[in-house]
Design a protein around this motif. Structure first.
Motif, short mmCIF file in Angstrom:
data_model
loop_
_atom_site.label_atom_id
_atom_site.label_comp_id
_atom_site.label_asym_id
_atom_site.label_seq_id
_atom_site.Cartn_x
_atom_site.Cartn_y
_atom_site.Cartn_z
N ALA A 122 0.83 -1.21 0.00
CA ALA A 122 0.00 0.00 0.00
C ALA A 122 0.86 1.25 0.00
O ALA A 122 0.54 2.24 -0.67
CB ALA A 122 -0.92 -0.01 1.21
N THR A 123 1.96 1.20 0.74
CA THR A 123 2.88 2.34 0.77
C THR A 123 3.47 2.58 -0.62
O THR A 123 3.55 3.72 -1.09
CB THR A 123 4.02 2.08 1.78
OG1 THR A 123 3.45 1.90 3.08
CG2 THR A 123 4.99 3.25 1.82
N GLY A 185 11.11 -1.03 5.94
CA GLY A 185 11.88 -0.22 5.01
C GLY A 185 12.22 -0.95 3.72
O GLY A 185 11.89 -0.48 2.62
N PRO A 186 12.88 -2.13 3.81
CA PRO A 186 13.19 -2.88 2.59
C PRO A 186 11.94 -3.27 1.78
O PRO A 186 11.95 -3.22 0.55
CB PRO A 186 13.92 -4.11 3.12
CG PRO A 186 14.51 -3.68 4.41
CD PRO A 186 13.52 -2.73 4.99
N LEU A 187 10.87 -3.66 2.48
CA LEU A 187 9.64 -4.04 1.76
C LEU A 187 9.04 -2.85 1.03
O LEU A 187 8.62 -2.96 -0.13
CB LEU A 187 8.62 -4.63 2.74
CG LEU A 187 8.89 -6.05 3.22
CD1 LEU A 187 7.94 -6.43 4.35
CD2 LEU A 187 8.76 -7.05 2.07
N CYS A 188 8.98 -1.70 1.69
CA CYS A 188 8.43 -0.50 1.04
C CYS A 188 9.28 -0.10 -0.16
O CYS A 188 8.74 0.30 -1.20
CB CYS A 188 8.36 0.66 2.04
SG CYS A 188 7.05 0.49 3.27
N GLN A 189 10.60 -0.22 -0.03
CA GLN A 189 11.48 0.12 -1.15
C GLN A 189 11.21 -0.79 -2.35
O GLN A 189 11.14 -0.32 -3.49
CB GLN A 189 12.94 0.01 -0.71
CG GLN A 189 13.93 0.44 -1.79
CD GLN A 189 15.36 0.42 -1.29
OE1 GLN A 189 15.66 -0.17 -0.26
NE2 GLN A 189 16.25 1.07 -2.02
N PHE A 190 11.01 -2.06 -2.09
CA PHE A 190 10.70 -3.00 -3.17
C PHE A 190 9.40 -2.63 -3.87
O PHE A 190 9.35 -2.53 -5.11
CB PHE A 190 10.62 -4.42 -2.63
CG PHE A 190 10.05 -5.41 -3.60
CD1 PHE A 190 10.82 -5.91 -4.65
CD2 PHE A 190 8.73 -5.84 -3.49
CE1 PHE A 190 10.28 -6.80 -5.57
CE2 PHE A 190 8.19 -6.73 -4.40
CZ PHE A 190 8.97 -7.22 -5.45
N PHE A 191 8.35 -2.41 -3.10
CA PHE A 191 7.05 -2.12 -3.70
C PHE A 191 7.01 -0.75 -4.36
O PHE A 191 6.27 -0.53 -5.31
CB PHE A 191 5.94 -2.26 -2.66
CG PHE A 191 5.58 -3.69 -2.36
CD1 PHE A 191 4.96 -4.48 -3.32
CD2 PHE A 191 5.88 -4.26 -1.13
CE1 PHE A 191 4.64 -5.81 -3.05
CE2 PHE A 191 5.56 -5.58 -0.85
CZ PHE A 191 4.94 -6.35 -1.82
N ARG A 205 9.13 8.86 -10.46
CA ARG A 205 9.07 10.06 -9.65
C ARG A 205 8.23 9.76 -8.42
O ARG A 205 7.12 9.27 -8.52
CB ARG A 205 8.43 11.22 -10.44
CG ARG A 205 9.23 11.70 -11.61
CD ARG A 205 8.50 12.83 -12.30
NE ARG A 205 8.15 13.88 -11.33
CZ ARG A 205 7.40 14.93 -11.64
NH1 ARG A 205 6.88 15.05 -12.85
NH2 ARG A 205 7.12 15.85 -10.73
N HIS A 206 8.75 10.09 -7.27
CA HIS A 206 8.00 9.87 -6.04
C HIS A 206 8.62 10.68 -4.91
O HIS A 206 9.73 11.16 -5.00
CB HIS A 206 7.99 8.38 -5.66
CG HIS A 206 9.34 7.76 -5.60
ND1 HIS A 206 10.20 7.96 -4.54
CD2 HIS A 206 9.97 6.95 -6.49
CE1 HIS A 206 11.32 7.29 -4.77
NE2 HIS A 206 11.21 6.67 -5.92
N ASP A 207 7.86 10.85 -3.85
CA ASP A 207 8.34 11.52 -2.66
C ASP A 207 9.13 10.53 -1.82
O ASP A 207 9.08 9.32 -2.03
CB ASP A 207 7.15 12.06 -1.87
CG ASP A 207 6.38 13.08 -2.66
OD1 ASP A 207 6.93 14.14 -2.90
OD2 ASP A 207 5.22 12.79 -3.06
N PRO A 208 9.85 11.03 -0.81
CA PRO A 208 10.58 10.13 0.08
C PRO A 208 9.63 9.12 0.70
O PRO A 208 8.49 9.45 1.00
CB PRO A 208 11.18 11.09 1.13
CG PRO A 208 11.22 12.41 0.47
CD PRO A 208 10.05 12.44 -0.45
N PRO A 209 10.08 7.87 0.92
CA PRO A 209 9.22 6.88 1.53
C PRO A 209 8.56 7.40 2.79
O PRO A 209 9.20 7.96 3.64
CB PRO A 209 10.18 5.72 1.83
CG PRO A 209 11.26 5.87 0.81
CD PRO A 209 11.43 7.34 0.62
N ALA A 210 7.26 7.19 2.88
CA ALA A 210 6.51 7.74 4.00
C ALA A 210 5.69 6.67 4.67
O ALA A 210 5.28 5.70 4.05
CB ALA A 210 5.57 8.85 3.50
N GLY A 211 5.42 6.86 5.90
CA GLY A 211 4.54 5.99 6.63
C GLY A 211 3.13 6.51 6.61
O GLY A 211 2.74 7.20 5.69
N GLU A 212 2.35 6.23 7.66
CA GLU A 212 0.95 6.66 7.71
C GLU A 212 0.84 8.16 7.58
O GLU A 212 1.58 8.92 8.16
CB GLU A 212 0.33 6.30 9.05
CG GLU A 212 0.00 4.86 9.20
CD GLU A 212 -0.53 4.63 10.60
OE1 GLU A 212 -1.60 5.15 10.92
OE2 GLU A 212 0.14 3.96 11.34
#
Length: 212
Positions: A122-123, A185-191, A205-212
């Motif tokens: 989802a992230t 972290g690793p899972l979000c980077q993969f997806f 193009r995307h913003d820095p990985p974010a949580g909720e």
């Protein structure tokens, strides 16, 4: 109008909405697993022990408070930020309504794993749509910019703080909390690589990985 803003807009909107809905479902799976929640969910659980509000409504309230902290940090809102604050909580409540509370340990672990993978996917979906960071990671990046401290240090300080407060209030801290910290972290980077909407030049193009 760029391809990212024009032709790809329907896909981006769909990714954003599906991603935010699944984020809440992922939270519900992990919380139902009861082997330790994610840091901000520990805080939400703790608050829920003391106020007559649903998990989802508390999530919205916490998001609004976090967004108020953006003001002195001079962070800029995106439509994804606002929708994140408003939609993740209700979708988590839907998940709680649909999902039972497992009794056997292997089911608890399975629920947690399903929740973690769902949340990470989802992230990737909603951040890949490139509509802005979630409230909590906007706080993280804002503090990073204002203090000059490394991102990892700022994030760790925030999450340790919310875990401690949540634990004191009665939130569920356990092995799942540690597993979340190590694996998300690793899972979000993969997806994110899978779902990032690419510009006309082919670069994601995307913003820095974010949580909720």
């Amino acid at each position: 109008m760029t391809p990212l803003a024009g032709r790809r807009l329907p896909r981006r909107i769909a990714q954003l909405l599906v991603g935010l809905f699944l984020y809440g479902i992922g939270i519900a799976f992990m919380v139902r697993g009861a082997i330790g929640a994610a840091p901000w969910d520990v805080l939400t659980q703790g608050i829920a022990n003391h106020v007559p509000l649903s998990f989802g409504l508390i999530t919205i309230c916490v998001s609004v408070i976090v967004l108020l902290l953006w003001i002195p940090l001079r962070q800029r809102l995106g439509i994804g930020t606002i929708l994140n604050a408003l939609l993740v909580g209700p979708s988590a409540d839907v998940g709680f309504w649909l999902l039972p509370s497992p009794e056997m340990l292997w089911l608890k672990v399975l629920f947690f794993v399903i929740g973690l993978v769902t949340l990470a996917a989802a992230t990737g979906l909603y951040i890949g749509a490139n509509f802005g960071p979630g409230p909590r990671d906007g706080l993280m990046t804002g503090l990073h910019q204002r203090t000059g401290r490394p991102i990892w240090l700022v994030r760790t300080a925030i999450e340790v703080t919310v875990v401690i407060v949540g634990w004191i209030l009665g939130g569920n801290v356990g092995v799942g909390t540690v597993a979340f910290a190590l694996l998300v972290g690793p899972l979000c980077q993969f997806f994110l690589r899978v779902f990032a909407v690419r510009s006309g030049g082919g670069e994601p193009r995307h913003d820095p990985p974010a949580g909720e």
